[in-house]
Design an enzyme around this catalytic site. Sequence first.
Site, PDB file in Angstrom:
ATOM      1  N   HIS A  58       0.936  -1.288   0.154  1.00  0.00           N
ATOM      2  CA  HIS A  58      -0.430   0.025   0.248  1.00  0.00           C
ATOM      3  C   HIS A  58       1.120   1.271   0.285  1.00  0.00           C
ATOM      4  CE1 HIS A  58      -2.957  -2.524   1.201  1.00  0.00           C
ATOM      5  NE2 HIS A  58      -4.265  -2.014   1.035  1.00  0.00           N
ATOM      6  N   LYS A  76      -0.475   4.785   4.345  1.00  0.00           N
ATOM      7  CA  LYS A  76      -1.401   4.001   5.308  1.00  0.00           C
ATOM      8  C   LYS A  76      -1.115   3.974   6.435  1.00  0.00           C
ATOM      9  CE  LYS A  76      -4.391   0.181   5.193  1.00  0.00           C
ATOM     10  NZ  LYS A  76      -4.976   0.271   4.814  1.00  0.00           N
TER      11      LYS A  76
END
Length: 231
Positions: free
Chosen positions: A143, A147
């Site tokens: 990600h 995040k």
Amino acid sequence: MEVFVCGASGRMGKLIVERVKEEKDMELAGAVVKEEDVPGFMPDTELEDALKGHKKAIVVDFTEPEATVKHAEIALSMGHNMVIGTTGLTEEEIEKMKNLAYESKASVVLSPNFSLGINVLLKAVELISQKLEGYDADIIEIHHRNKRDRPSGTAIAISQRLVQKADINSIRAGDIFGEHIVMFAGSGEKLEIKHTALGRDCFVSGVIRAIRWIYGLSDGEIHSMEEVLGL
Ligand code: NAD
């Protein structure tokens, strides 16, 4: 359908606000942010009073765990339904929301991933895992660098579907929307299943579907995205 969006200034919240405004059967009742005095937005300190003026609104929440629980305490206890995408919630926090929903007969869709592809993947890995019982299983999730939670809620959900105990490998890099790879390895062979989010639209479309699905429901239950999608 009157929709409040909590986290309206965030990456997901902004897109959800835009989509809700475009949908003919939905009305944006409040774009809720953390900050005070942002023109056009509602600070979350006003959420409780704003909800008093509505009979059965839908409160969408893509914020952070502490804020989500706070918003759930307000919205669910008043009987409003919720669609929650925040990840990193603890078991205790989820249990708390379950009790709030049960007591007031409010309904919730709670999912770490609103995309159709990931929800189909969850079904598929469950089957593959059972058929490849003696194989090693590993999960890799990648990600964007901002995040907050690690591992991702989706990777945890995948691991809960496997009969094997799987390690979760988390990578945070660049602006990658979300990638999940599940790898099964046995002697002389390897099977991989991979999902890539090519943008945030796949999540937003799922949220819109969940809003329609939960509209008018009053069963005091927390539902999954798989139920919304009929998988
Ligand atoms: P983000 O950091 O861009 O946005 C979060 C927003 O919440 C921020 O703007 C922040 O100001 C706001 N916020 C914090 N406390 C608040 C409060 N008390 N009231 C109102 N707003 C508040 O993050 P993001 O990328 O939009 O993701 C948000 C959450 O959704 C994360 O937990 C992420 O993992 C999750 N997510 C879930 C899915 C899914 O499909 N379920 C998809 C993408 C992201």
